[in-house]
Write a protein that holds these residues in place. Structure first.
Motif, PDB file in Angstrom:
ATOM      1  N   ALA A   1      39.910  34.251  30.865  1.00 42.47           N
ATOM      2  CA  ALA A   1      40.500  34.602  30.218  1.00 42.47           C
ATOM      3  C   ALA A   1      39.984  34.218  29.217  1.00 42.47           C
TER       4      ALA A   1
ATOM      5  N   CYS B   1      38.584  38.252  28.855  1.00 41.72           N
ATOM      6  CA  CYS B   1      39.712  38.524  28.529  1.00 41.72           C
ATOM      7  C   CYS B   1      39.598  39.073  27.017  1.00 41.72           C
TER       8      CYS B   1
ATOM      9  N   ARG C   1      46.862  41.705  40.869  1.00 45.33           N
ATOM     10  CA  ARG C   1      47.346  41.111  39.321  1.00 45.33           C
ATOM     11  C   ARG C   1      46.357  40.552  38.639  1.00 45.33           C
TER      12      ARG C   1
ATOM     13  N   PRO D   1      46.373  37.105  35.352  1.00 46.65           N
ATOM     14  CA  PRO D   1      46.852  35.948  34.987  1.00 46.65           C
ATOM     15  C   PRO D   1      47.211  36.379  33.552  1.00 46.65           C
ATOM     16  N   ARG D   2      48.665  35.582  33.255  1.00 47.10           N
ATOM     17  CA  ARG D   2      48.777  36.185  32.190  1.00 47.10           C
ATOM     18  C   ARG D   2      47.965  35.495  30.802  1.00 47.10           C
ATOM     19  N   THR D   3      47.181  34.788  31.278  1.00 43.87           N
ATOM     20  CA  THR D   3      46.497  34.225  29.855  1.00 43.87           C
ATOM     21  C   THR D   3      45.679  35.214  29.655  1.00 43.87           C
ATOM     22  N   CYS D   4      45.384  36.069  30.845  1.00 42.69           N
ATOM     23  CA  CYS D   4      44.410  37.027  30.493  1.00 42.69           C
ATOM     24  C   CYS D   4      44.993  38.751  29.411  1.00 42.69           C
ATOM     25  N   LEU D   5      44.315  37.879  28.383  1.00 46.17           N
ATOM     26  CA  LEU D   5      44.972  39.027  26.959  1.00 46.17           C
ATOM     27  C   LEU D   5      43.868  39.184  25.988  1.00 46.17           C
TER      28      LEU D   5
ATOM     29  N   LYS E   1      45.754  46.172  28.190  1.00 43.94           N
ATOM     30  CA  LYS E   1      45.687  45.115  30.033  1.00 43.94           C
ATOM     31  C   LYS E   1      46.292  46.515  30.787  1.00 43.94           C
TER      32      LYS E   1
ATOM     33  N   ASP F   1      46.224  46.518  34.659  1.00 49.12           N
ATOM     34  CA  ASP F   1      45.935  45.609  35.979  1.00 49.12           C
ATOM     35  C   ASP F   1      46.995  46.288  36.796  1.00 49.12           C
TER      36      ASP F   1
ATOM     37  N   SER G   1      51.481  46.555  35.310  1.00 47.46           N
ATOM     38  CA  SER G   1      51.041  47.409  34.442  1.00 47.46           C
ATOM     39  C   SER G   1      50.927  48.672  35.328  1.00 47.46           C
TER      40      SER G   1
END
Length: 737
Positions: free
Chosen positions: A644, A647, A658, A660-664, A669, A671, A674
């Protein structure tokens, strides 16, 4: 109340408003009257416009809208223009455009079949429908009709290693085998070849690789019954490897044995059209047959005096064209050439001028009515564009007068013939270059010069020698002729290799916008089909389209739809790939998408990139700022908190997993989830801009097909898989920062 003098300007303006449309209408009518012989040529163009609209427009509502709009144009032509020529043009053109869209839509629904839902390793049985040897790759491609109840699509295509091919396998045989199958792949990156579309119209629901053993459950046709395969094998046995492969391609259309370096040289030199059986080969066969039949029949004075020998020769040429088409597998390009040859022979039999644009239009109309999906294929576009350019050029009054037979010495006649070949080659190269750039992102620049020698060499030397050698083989006397044929083929390959290796032999262009391609094609058709000076108005859209294509920026980042492979354009303009072990197919795919020609280095060797076994970080300067692109390249676990943090420090992150959602990341993005929605992606940082495969795919039936899936592995097998040790964790300190 205004005086008459005050009202006069408005009355004059009203009269002008009435007179201008009338004058303009009379001008259009005079123009259409002058072009009346060319109007029929636009019928297949209008039909093709409707077909193209169905492929370009995104969904059902847009397709219905196109048909309604085309119907409105037809109604306007019927009601507003009455019995004028312009009204008839609008009426017929509107109906043809609506018919084209409806026809290809009906065709797509008619061939609909289930597609494999997911990759799977399955054991199944099927009947062999087609066998395609690919000796250059040491593979054999089988098209199989599967048996019901197997959870598989009705038709699948698998590649088998030659070592795994069972002895005696023929068409019609029933076999059982184990294979790893997957759904037909769509375009991997924007602008790439969409195999899913081709497979949909071919009825193929899955492709993959077969494994040994392959068992023949029931025999098929008698061994040796495949004349095409036996002929190809015989020709290859008489000549060295490369020369024999090209000779087999000329005779049967079988290109599977041509070594990839030689096939690439033929493409880069603009000579690849010689390898696919097309109009050149059909013409040579028909002309040779007619010449032989005429010579034999003319030996009899009674036949020569009492019969129309050209009519019998034309009939023999027609049978030769049909037989040759059947021998070479009756592929759509060959069928097009055969139809055109039959139309030419019919015109000769009726005493009409044989080679005209009307003949080309009839051939295109027949093909589009039978196979409307052929319109968007490179083969259809290249072949009909070349023929149309040649015929239109030689129908031009000045060109025809310059190249007409004259009373002159053999030297001037030879120079005139060479000038004709050069001018024709230049015209064909000019017409074909945008098509090649759109489909393949590359075009040969010296093709016109190479074809001046290659086409006469192939037509008047190689093919006659090959035919004579095959005839003499019946008596065991073909060896000397095969030697001469091999020398001529070696010269042809030398021309291809020399031309391909010349400096600047290939023009490379990244993804061409479909709008730019449409403008170029529309302008080119306008120039080629009209006869009066108004034809040159087509140069305006063609020039705008060419400028648009050339001004389109090359992508700085190209990512495949699975997220596993990418190419980054470094600050020196060179594309670099993420994985050094990426195969030739992936490298070629990324190079074509980025408009590059040549080998792509690994990103590890770039000075502005830092990589380790798990991550790779590239720094790029675009638009006055620095862009940071991060990509994962291993399946090992990475600490979520450390990932994270990384990112947040980068602009773009790409991963096949996939994240994680914390990777912003700051901007983009890419992955696995997407990319599953968007498909392959091309990114430009000067703008910035993003182009996705999904943007061009729309809601066509091969994008969201009905699926079928075989039964999953037994539960106990999946539990064994889950019990296997997981990959080791990766220390977050190994992350590229």
């Amino acid at each position: 109340m205004a005086s008459p003098a005050e009202r006069r300007p408005s009355m004059a303006l009203t009269g002008l408003q009435i007179a201008w449309p009338l004058w303009r209408g009379r001008t259009v009518e005079r123009w259409l009257e002058a072009e009346r012989d060319a109007l029929v040529l636009w019928l297949p163009v209008a039909l093709g416009a409707g077909i193209a609209a169905w492929f370009v427009l995104p969904d059902r509502a847009a397709w219905i809208g196109w048909m309604l709009a085309s119907g409105g144009v037809a109604a306007g032509g019927l009601v507003l223009a009455g019995g004028t020529r312009a009204g008839r043009v609008l009426l017929v053109g509107g109906l043809a455009a609506a018919l084209g869209c409806a026809l290809v839509w009906w065709r797509a629904e008619r061939v609909a079949g289930p597609v494999l839902a997911r990759p799977a390793v399955v054991a199944f049985s099927g009947t062999v429908e087609r066998i395609e040897p690919l000796p250059a790759r040491e593979l054999t491609r089988l098209t199989l009709v599967t048996e019901g109840g197997a959870g598989l699509p009705p038709k699948v295509r698998v590649n088998l290693a030659d070592a795994d091919m069972p002895i005696g396998l023929t068409r019609g045989a029933r076999v059982s085998l184990r294979a790893r199958l997957m759904p037909p792949a769509g375009a991997a990156v924007p602008g790439a070849h969409d195999f899913a579309r081709v497979a949909w119209f071919a009825g193929i629901g899955a492709t993959g690789r077969g494994f040994a053993p392959v068992k023949i459950v029931a025999p098929g046709e008698a061994a040796g019954s495949d004349l095409r395969q036996r002929l190809s094998q015989h020709i290859r046995s008489q000549l060295p490897a490369a020369e024999g492969a090209v000779a087999a391609s000329l005779a049967t259309g079988d290109q599977g044995a041509i070594p990839e370096p030689d096939a690439d040289s033929m493409r880069r030199s603009g000579l690849a059209h010689l390898l696919s059986v097309s109009g050149l080969h059909i013409t040579a066969v028909v002309a040779a047959t007619m010449a032989v039949v005429l010579s034999l029949l003319a030996l009899s004075p009674w036949l020569a005096l009492n019969l129309r020998l050209p009519l019998f020769a034309a009939a023999a040429g027609a049978m030769a064209a049909v037989g040759y088409t059947w021998l070479t597998g009756a592929e759509v390009p060959t069928l097009r050439s055969c139809i055109a040859a039959l139309l030419v022979l019919a015109a000769l039999a009726l005493g009409r001028e044989a080679i005209t644009l009307r003949l080309v239009a009839v051939g295109a109309l027949v093909v589009l009515l039978l196979w409307p999906e052929a319109l968007v294929g490179a083969s259809f576009q290249l072949s009909f564009a070349a023929v149309t350019a040649i015929v239109a050029l030689h129908e031009h009054g000045r060109v025809r007068a310059f190249f007409a037979p004259k009373e002159e010495g053999w030297g001037r006649r030879l120079l005139r013939g060479l000038a004709s070949l050069l001018l024709t080659g230049l015209a064909v190269e000019l017409v074909l270059m945008p098509i090649a750039l759109f489909h393949f992102h590359k075009a040969g620049l010296y093709g016109a010069l190479a074809n001046i020698v290659a086409i006469p060499l192939t037509t008047f030397v190689i093919m006659p020698l090959e035919a004579l050698a095959l005839i003499l083989d019946g008596a065991g006397l073909g060896r000397p002729v095969w030697w001469l044929c091999g020398e001529a083929l070696a010269l042809l390959l030398w021309i291809a290799r020399t031309t391909a290796d010349a400096p600047g032999a290939v023009a490379a262009l990244p993804m061409m916008p479909r709008g730019a391609f449409g403008l170029i094609v529309g302008g080119g058709i306008w120039v080629l089909l009209w006869r009066t000076r108004w034809r040159w108005l087509g140069m305006l859209p063609a020039t705008i389209g060419a400028g648009w294509a050339l001004a389109t920026p090359a992508p700085d980042l190209i990512v495949t739809g699975d997220g596993r492979h990418l190419a980054v354009r470094m600050d020196d303009g060179q594309l670099a790939v993420l994985r050094e072990r990426a195969g030739d197919y992936v490298r070629d795919l990324l190079a074509e998408g980025g408009g590059a020609d040549g080998e792509l280095p690994a990103i590890d060797n770039m000075p502005t990139a830092r990589c380790n076994a798990d991550l790779c970080l590239a720094r790029l300067e675009r638009g006055g700022r620095v862009w940071r692109v991060l990509a994962t390249r291993s399946g090992y676990h990475i600490d979520a908190a450390a990932l994270a943090a990384v990112c947040r420090s980068v602009d773009v992150i790409v991963s096949e997993r996939r994240l994680p959602r914390t990777c912003l990341p700051r901007w983009l993005k890419l992955d696995r989830p997407s990319l599953r929605r968007s498909g392959g992606v091309a990114v430009g940082f000067a703008g910035p801009w993003v182009r996705r495969v999904a943007d061009d795919a729309g809601a066509h039936p091969w994008v969201y097909p009905a699926t079928i899936a075989p039964e999953r592995a037994p539960r106990h097998w999946r539990s064994v898989q889950r019990s296997t040790p997981r990959p080791r964790a990766v220390d977050s300190r190994r992350s590229a920062r």
